[in-house]
Motif scaffolding. Sequence first.
Motif, PDB file in Angstrom:
ATOM      1  N   PRO A 165      42.999  36.217  42.210  1.00 55.84           N
ATOM      2  CA  PRO A 165      43.265  34.825  42.561  1.00 55.84           C
ATOM      3  C   PRO A 165      44.152  34.702  43.795  1.00 55.84           C
ATOM      4  O   PRO A 165      44.880  35.625  44.145  1.00 55.84           O
ATOM      5  N   GLU A 166      44.083  33.563  44.437  1.00 54.55           N
ATOM      6  CA  GLU A 166      44.887  33.320  45.633  1.00 54.55           C
ATOM      7  C   GLU A 166      46.376  33.419  45.354  1.00 54.55           C
ATOM      8  O   GLU A 166      47.133  33.858  46.202  1.00 54.55           O
ATOM      9  N   ASP A 167      46.803  33.045  44.141  1.00 53.43           N
ATOM     10  CA  ASP A 167      48.233  33.128  43.830  1.00 53.43           C
ATOM     11  C   ASP A 167      48.668  34.565  43.517  1.00 53.43           C
ATOM     12  O   ASP A 167      49.862  34.837  43.372  1.00 53.43           O
ATOM     13  N   GLY A 168      47.698  35.491  43.419  1.00 51.72           N
ATOM     14  CA  GLY A 168      48.018  36.897  43.209  1.00 51.72           C
ATOM     15  C   GLY A 168      48.663  37.201  41.877  1.00 51.72           C
ATOM     16  O   GLY A 168      49.363  38.189  41.741  1.00 51.72           O
ATOM     17  N   ILE A 218      38.419  38.686  46.752  1.00 49.96           N
ATOM     18  CA  ILE A 218      38.245  40.041  46.247  1.00 49.96           C
ATOM     19  C   ILE A 218      37.670  39.986  44.838  1.00 49.96           C
ATOM     20  O   ILE A 218      38.239  39.346  43.953  1.00 49.96           O
ATOM     21  N   TRP A 219      36.541  40.666  44.664  1.00 43.21           N
ATOM     22  CA  TRP A 219      35.944  40.795  43.343  1.00 43.21           C
ATOM     23  C   TRP A 219      36.179  42.201  42.827  1.00 43.21           C
ATOM     24  O   TRP A 219      36.184  43.170  43.597  1.00 43.21           O
ATOM     25  N   VAL A 220      36.337  42.296  41.517  1.00 44.30           N
ATOM     26  CA  VAL A 220      36.458  43.582  40.842  1.00 44.30           C
ATOM     27  C   VAL A 220      35.356  43.635  39.786  1.00 44.30           C
ATOM     28  O   VAL A 220      35.260  42.735  38.947  1.00 44.30           O
ATOM     29  N   TYR A 262      32.177  36.459  47.481  1.00 43.25           N
ATOM     30  CA  TYR A 262      33.241  37.454  47.656  1.00 43.25           C
ATOM     31  C   TYR A 262      33.112  38.094  49.032  1.00 43.25           C
ATOM     32  O   TYR A 262      32.060  38.021  49.672  1.00 43.25           O
ATOM     33  N   GLU A 263      34.232  38.712  49.468  1.00 43.40           N
ATOM     34  CA  GLU A 263      34.262  39.383  50.768  1.00 43.40           C
ATOM     35  C   GLU A 263      34.660  40.851  50.660  1.00 43.40           C
ATOM     36  O   GLU A 263      34.517  41.609  51.609  1.00 43.40           O
ATOM     37  N   GLU A 264      35.222  41.207  49.532  1.00 40.13           N
ATOM     38  CA  GLU A 264      35.644  42.584  49.279  1.00 40.13           C
ATOM     39  C   GLU A 264      35.310  42.898  47.833  1.00 40.13           C
ATOM     40  O   GLU A 264      35.390  42.017  46.973  1.00 40.13           O
ATOM     41  N   LEU A 265      34.938  44.150  47.579  1.00 41.36           N
ATOM     42  CA  LEU A 265      34.513  44.542  46.237  1.00 41.36           C
ATOM     43  C   LEU A 265      35.208  45.831  45.820  1.00 41.36           C
ATOM     44  O   LEU A 265      35.292  46.785  46.593  1.00 41.36           O
ATOM     45  N   ARG A 266      35.717  45.822  44.610  1.00 40.03           N
ATOM     46  CA  ARG A 266      36.294  47.022  44.011  1.00 40.03           C
ATOM     47  C   ARG A 266      35.517  47.294  42.727  1.00 40.03           C
ATOM     48  O   ARG A 266      35.197  46.358  42.000  1.00 40.03           O
ATOM     49  N   ILE A 267      35.229  48.558  42.485  1.00 43.26           N
ATOM     50  CA  ILE A 267      34.410  48.909  41.331  1.00 43.26           C
ATOM     51  C   ILE A 267      35.151  49.893  40.436  1.00 43.26           C
ATOM     52  O   ILE A 267      35.674  50.896  40.909  1.00 43.26           O
ATOM     53  N   VAL A 268      35.159  49.572  39.150  1.00 42.13           N
ATOM     54  CA  VAL A 268      35.722  50.445  38.127  1.00 42.13           C
ATOM     55  C   VAL A 268      34.604  50.648  37.108  1.00 42.13           C
ATOM     56  O   VAL A 268      34.165  49.686  36.480  1.00 42.13           O
ATOM     57  N   ALA A 269      34.133  51.878  36.977  1.00 40.70           N
ATOM     58  CA  ALA A 269      33.004  52.107  36.079  1.00 40.70           C
ATOM     59  C   ALA A 269      33.072  53.495  35.454  1.00 40.70           C
ATOM     60  O   ALA A 269      33.623  54.425  36.051  1.00 40.70           O
ATOM     61  N   ALA A 270      32.474  53.588  34.283  1.00 40.18           N
ATOM     62  CA  ALA A 270      32.329  54.894  33.642  1.00 40.18           C
ATOM     63  C   ALA A 270      31.633  55.818  34.645  1.00 40.18           C
ATOM     64  O   ALA A 270      30.743  55.370  35.377  1.00 40.18           O
ATOM     65  N   PRO A 271      32.043  57.072  34.737  1.00 42.15           N
ATOM     66  CA  PRO A 271      31.551  57.965  35.796  1.00 42.15           C
ATOM     67  C   PRO A 271      30.032  57.986  35.974  1.00 42.15           C
ATOM     68  O   PRO A 271      29.537  57.848  37.093  1.00 42.15           O
ATOM     69  N   ARG A 272      29.287  58.164  34.901  1.00 44.54           N
ATOM     70  CA  ARG A 272      27.821  58.232  35.031  1.00 44.54           C
ATOM     71  C   ARG A 272      27.260  56.906  35.543  1.00 44.54           C
ATOM     72  O   ARG A 272      26.391  56.873  36.407  1.00 44.54           O
ATOM     73  N   PHE A 273      27.793  55.789  35.019  1.00 43.89           N
ATOM     74  CA  PHE A 273      27.292  54.488  35.444  1.00 43.89           C
ATOM     75  C   PHE A 273      27.686  54.192  36.890  1.00 43.89           C
ATOM     76  O   PHE A 273      26.924  53.566  37.623  1.00 43.89           O
ATOM     77  N   LEU A 274      28.845  54.655  37.317  1.00 45.23           N
ATOM     78  CA  LEU A 274      29.264  54.465  38.707  1.00 45.23           C
ATOM     79  C   LEU A 274      28.245  55.093  39.650  1.00 45.23           C
ATOM     80  O   LEU A 274      27.860  54.493  40.658  1.00 45.23           O
ATOM     81  N   GLY A 275      27.776  56.276  39.320  1.00 45.02           N
ATOM     82  CA  GLY A 275      26.749  56.929  40.131  1.00 45.02           C
ATOM     83  C   GLY A 275      25.466  56.118  40.182  1.00 45.02           C
ATOM     84  O   GLY A 275      24.846  55.966  41.239  1.00 45.02           O
ATOM     85  N   MET A 276      25.058  55.575  39.055  1.00 44.44           N
ATOM     86  CA  MET A 276      23.844  54.750  38.999  1.00 44.44           C
ATOM     87  C   MET A 276      24.017  53.489  39.835  1.00 44.44           C
ATOM     88  O   MET A 276      23.098  53.063  40.532  1.00 44.44           O
ATOM     89  N   LEU A 277      25.193  52.896  39.743  1.00 52.89           N
ATOM     90  CA  LEU A 277      25.474  51.665  40.487  1.00 52.89           C
ATOM     91  C   LEU A 277      25.470  51.929  41.988  1.00 52.89           C
ATOM     92  O   LEU A 277      24.928  51.140  42.762  1.00 52.89           O
ATOM     93  N   ARG A 278      26.056  53.037  42.397  1.00 56.78           N
ATOM     94  CA  ARG A 278      26.048  53.401  43.827  1.00 56.78           C
ATOM     95  C   ARG A 278      24.615  53.489  44.352  1.00 56.78           C
ATOM     96  O   ARG A 278      24.316  53.009  45.439  1.00 56.78           O
ATOM     97  N   LEU A 321      44.087  38.829  37.458  1.00 53.92           N
ATOM     98  CA  LEU A 321      42.646  38.728  37.651  1.00 53.92           C
ATOM     99  C   LEU A 321      42.067  37.618  36.777  1.00 53.92           C
ATOM    100  O   LEU A 321      42.516  37.400  35.654  1.00 53.92           O
ATOM    101  N   GLU A 322      41.054  36.939  37.325  1.00 53.97           N
ATOM    102  CA  GLU A 322      40.389  35.862  36.602  1.00 53.97           C
ATOM    103  C   GLU A 322      38.931  36.216  36.404  1.00 53.97           C
ATOM    104  O   GLU A 322      38.288  36.764  37.311  1.00 53.97           O
ATOM    105  N   SER A 323      38.392  35.888  35.254  1.00 56.15           N
ATOM    106  CA  SER A 323      36.999  36.173  34.942  1.00 56.15           C
ATOM    107  C   SER A 323      36.069  35.275  35.768  1.00 56.15           C
ATOM    108  O   SER A 323      36.295  34.079  35.891  1.00 56.15           O
ATOM    109  N   VAL A 324      35.036  35.880  36.332  1.00 51.71           N
ATOM    110  CA  VAL A 324      34.044  35.143  37.112  1.00 51.71           C
ATOM    111  C   VAL A 324      32.707  35.148  36.377  1.00 51.71           C
ATOM    112  O   VAL A 324      32.107  34.105  36.150  1.00 51.71           O
ATOM    113  N   ASP A 325      32.223  36.336  36.032  1.00 49.77           N
ATOM    114  CA  ASP A 325      30.934  36.497  35.357  1.00 49.77           C
ATOM    115  C   ASP A 325      31.016  37.679  34.403  1.00 49.77           C
ATOM    116  O   ASP A 325      31.868  38.550  34.559  1.00 49.77           O
TER     117      ASP A 325
END
Length: 173
Positions: A20-23, A4-6, A107-123, A26-30
């Motif tokens: 992480p697998e140990d739950g 799972i990526w966030v 990754y196999e699952e994605l969760r997104i947390v973004a500022a509202p305007r940027f979330l729309g752009m990302l979508r 969250l760990e930094s990836v990029d």
Amino acid sequence: MKKIWVVVADEAIARILQWPEDGHELESVDELTDAATHASGADLHRDAYGRRAAGVTHGARQNTPHRLNSVSNITASAGEDEQHLEAEGFARRVAAHLLDALHRHRYEELRIVAAPRFLGMLRKAMSDEVSRLVTDEVDKELVHLDTRELTDRLFPRPPASGAGGTTGAGAHR
């Protein structure tokens, strides 16, 4: 266990974290940044302020404050348009990064947390392939929270059961 990526992002920073697998936390990836967004925004703001300031003196001498408003609105609008274009470009860059990572099975699952305007752009920028893996979206600007705070907000732990086994109204403290 699913990978799972966030993605936690605004118009200049995209932090990619992994559950992480140990739950535990969250760990930094990029981390992707678009320094031009903040830099050009600051430059545009200063430039617009300078032109508005000149208009204030001119408008005040002629005692016509309504003329000042039109100059100010034109300047602010030009700066906002450029910032919007920069942010859209950054959204496309983040979306391309996510698509590449998906193709590399990162990754196999994605969760997104973004500022509202940027979330729309990302979508808009994300491919259908990536969009299908999005299981949660949060339209808040949380990019500056530390990893612990993000973990607590996005993956809340169930409350520990009481030692005495009490339930119902008596269990509340």
